[in-house]
Design a protein around this motif. Structure first.
Motif, PDB file in Angstrom:
ATOM      1  N   GLY A  92      21.589  61.400  20.310  1.00  9.76           N
ATOM      2  CA  GLY A  92      20.726  60.428  19.653  1.00  9.76           C
ATOM      3  C   GLY A  92      21.486  59.224  19.127  1.00  9.76           C
ATOM      4  O   GLY A  92      20.992  58.493  18.284  1.00  9.76           O
ATOM      5  N   LEU A  93      22.692  59.013  19.629  1.00  9.59           N
ATOM      6  CA  LEU A  93      23.497  57.857  19.227  1.00  9.59           C
ATOM      7  C   LEU A  93      23.287  56.725  20.217  1.00  9.59           C
ATOM      8  O   LEU A  93      23.202  56.954  21.419  1.00  9.59           O
ATOM      9  N   GLN A  94      23.215  55.504  19.705  1.00 11.32           N
ATOM     10  CA  GLN A  94      23.026  54.341  20.562  1.00 11.32           C
ATOM     11  C   GLN A  94      24.329  53.543  20.639  1.00 11.32           C
ATOM     12  O   GLN A  94      24.839  53.079  19.617  1.00 11.32           O
ATOM     13  N   ILE A  95      24.844  53.396  21.848  1.00 12.00           N
ATOM     14  CA  ILE A  95      26.071  52.623  22.058  1.00 12.00           C
ATOM     15  C   ILE A  95      25.678  51.159  22.167  1.00 12.00           C
ATOM     16  O   ILE A  95      24.861  50.785  23.000  1.00 12.00           O
ATOM     17  N   VAL A 131      34.322  51.945  22.510  1.00 18.13           N
ATOM     18  CA  VAL A 131      32.899  52.206  22.286  1.00 18.13           C
ATOM     19  C   VAL A 131      32.534  51.674  20.901  1.00 18.13           C
ATOM     20  O   VAL A 131      33.229  51.957  19.928  1.00 18.13           O
ATOM     21  N   THR A 132      31.441  50.912  20.828  1.00 15.15           N
ATOM     22  CA  THR A 132      30.960  50.391  19.549  1.00 15.15           C
ATOM     23  C   THR A 132      29.533  50.858  19.318  1.00 15.15           C
ATOM     24  O   THR A 132      28.690  50.756  20.211  1.00 15.15           O
ATOM     25  N   MET A 133      29.286  51.361  18.126  1.00 14.00           N
ATOM     26  CA  MET A 133      27.944  51.777  17.696  1.00 14.00           C
ATOM     27  C   MET A 133      27.652  51.061  16.391  1.00 14.00           C
ATOM     28  O   MET A 133      28.453  51.125  15.458  1.00 14.00           O
ATOM     29  N   ASP A 134      26.501  50.381  16.331  1.00  9.48           N
ATOM     30  CA  ASP A 134      26.184  49.602  15.133  1.00  9.48           C
ATOM     31  C   ASP A 134      25.557  50.431  14.014  1.00  9.48           C
ATOM     32  O   ASP A 134      25.933  50.295  12.863  1.00  9.48           O
ATOM     33  N   GLY A 148      22.908  55.016   4.637  1.00 10.37           N
ATOM     34  CA  GLY A 148      23.684  56.160   5.105  1.00 10.37           C
ATOM     35  C   GLY A 148      24.223  56.028   6.514  1.00 10.37           C
ATOM     36  O   GLY A 148      24.866  56.933   7.009  1.00 10.37           O
ATOM     37  N   ALA A 149      23.945  54.921   7.183  1.00  9.77           N
ATOM     38  CA  ALA A 149      24.441  54.721   8.545  1.00  9.77           C
ATOM     39  C   ALA A 149      25.847  54.113   8.504  1.00  9.77           C
ATOM     40  O   ALA A 149      26.285  53.588   7.492  1.00  9.77           O
ATOM     41  N   VAL A 150      26.536  54.201   9.636  1.00 10.40           N
ATOM     42  CA  VAL A 150      27.867  53.606   9.754  1.00 10.40           C
ATOM     43  C   VAL A 150      27.941  52.748  11.015  1.00 10.40           C
ATOM     44  O   VAL A 150      27.158  52.921  11.941  1.00 10.40           O
ATOM     45  N   ARG A 151      28.895  51.829  11.007  1.00 15.32           N
ATOM     46  CA  ARG A 151      29.223  51.052  12.208  1.00 15.32           C
ATOM     47  C   ARG A 151      30.584  51.554  12.645  1.00 15.32           C
ATOM     48  O   ARG A 151      31.516  51.619  11.854  1.00 15.32           O
ATOM     49  N   ALA A 152      30.680  51.944  13.912  1.00 12.61           N
ATOM     50  CA  ALA A 152      31.921  52.552  14.397  1.00 12.61           C
ATOM     51  C   ALA A 152      32.397  51.864  15.662  1.00 12.61           C
ATOM     52  O   ALA A 152      31.605  51.535  16.539  1.00 12.61           O
TER      53      ALA A 152
END
Length: 159
Positions: free
Chosen positions: A95-98, A111-114, A147-151
């Motif tokens: 359920g992660l969006q790249i 890989v970047t996830m906002d 609670g979200a992160v940017r990775a």
């Protein structure tokens, strides 16, 4: 100052000394011991929450491995295209969006996830690291609202 002290009666000197000692004790407790105790309690709370999150991530990883029938997640092919496909497929399955996927020098992959749930992100990283080429070169994870992160994760070269 010494003349003032000598001008006091012995009983006054004793009272002033006791008052000074008690004042020093109050300052020591309020200025040093209470903040240390409070910081220790907060650190214990953070440690407990982190341990619970780690347990959740491990349980999620075991559940994903069990549901996908993957006995050994490290059995994926080792060439760059297959690793890239595995990265995106496993992210989608969690359920992660790249947001951005970029090939780097020497077969590396960035890989970047906002907006990612940190628990899902770490479970995904554990699963990717079990695969050939899944060695992380660098990772930048910053907290966002809600609670979200940017990775941004850079993987070593594959193959």
């Amino acid at each position: 100052m010494m003349e003032w002290w000598r001008a006091r009666e012995p009983r006054e000197q004793a009272l002033i000394a006791v008052a000074g000692f008690l004042t020093a004790l109050v300052v020591l407790f309020q200025g040093v011991l209470a903040p240390l105790s409070s910081a220790n309690t907060r650190a214990e709370d953070r440690h407990l929450r982190a341990a619970e999150s780690l347990d959740d991530v491990r349980a999620g990883l075991l559940a994903v491995n069990a549901s996908s029938g993957t006995a050994n997640p490290a059995s994926a092919p080792a060439d760059g295209l297959d690793f890239r496909t595995a990265v995106t497929t496993l992210a989608r399955a969690r359920g992660l969006q790249i947001s951005r996927l970029q090939s780097g020098e020497g077969g590396g992959l960035t890989v970047t996830m906002d907006d990612a749930d940190p628990r899902l992100l770490f479970a995904w990283l554990l699963q990717i690291q079990a695969r050939p080429g899944g060695d992380v070169r660098a990772a930048t994870i910053t907290q966002r609202g809600g609670g979200a992160v940017r990775a941004t994760v850079e993987f070593e070269g594959v193959g």
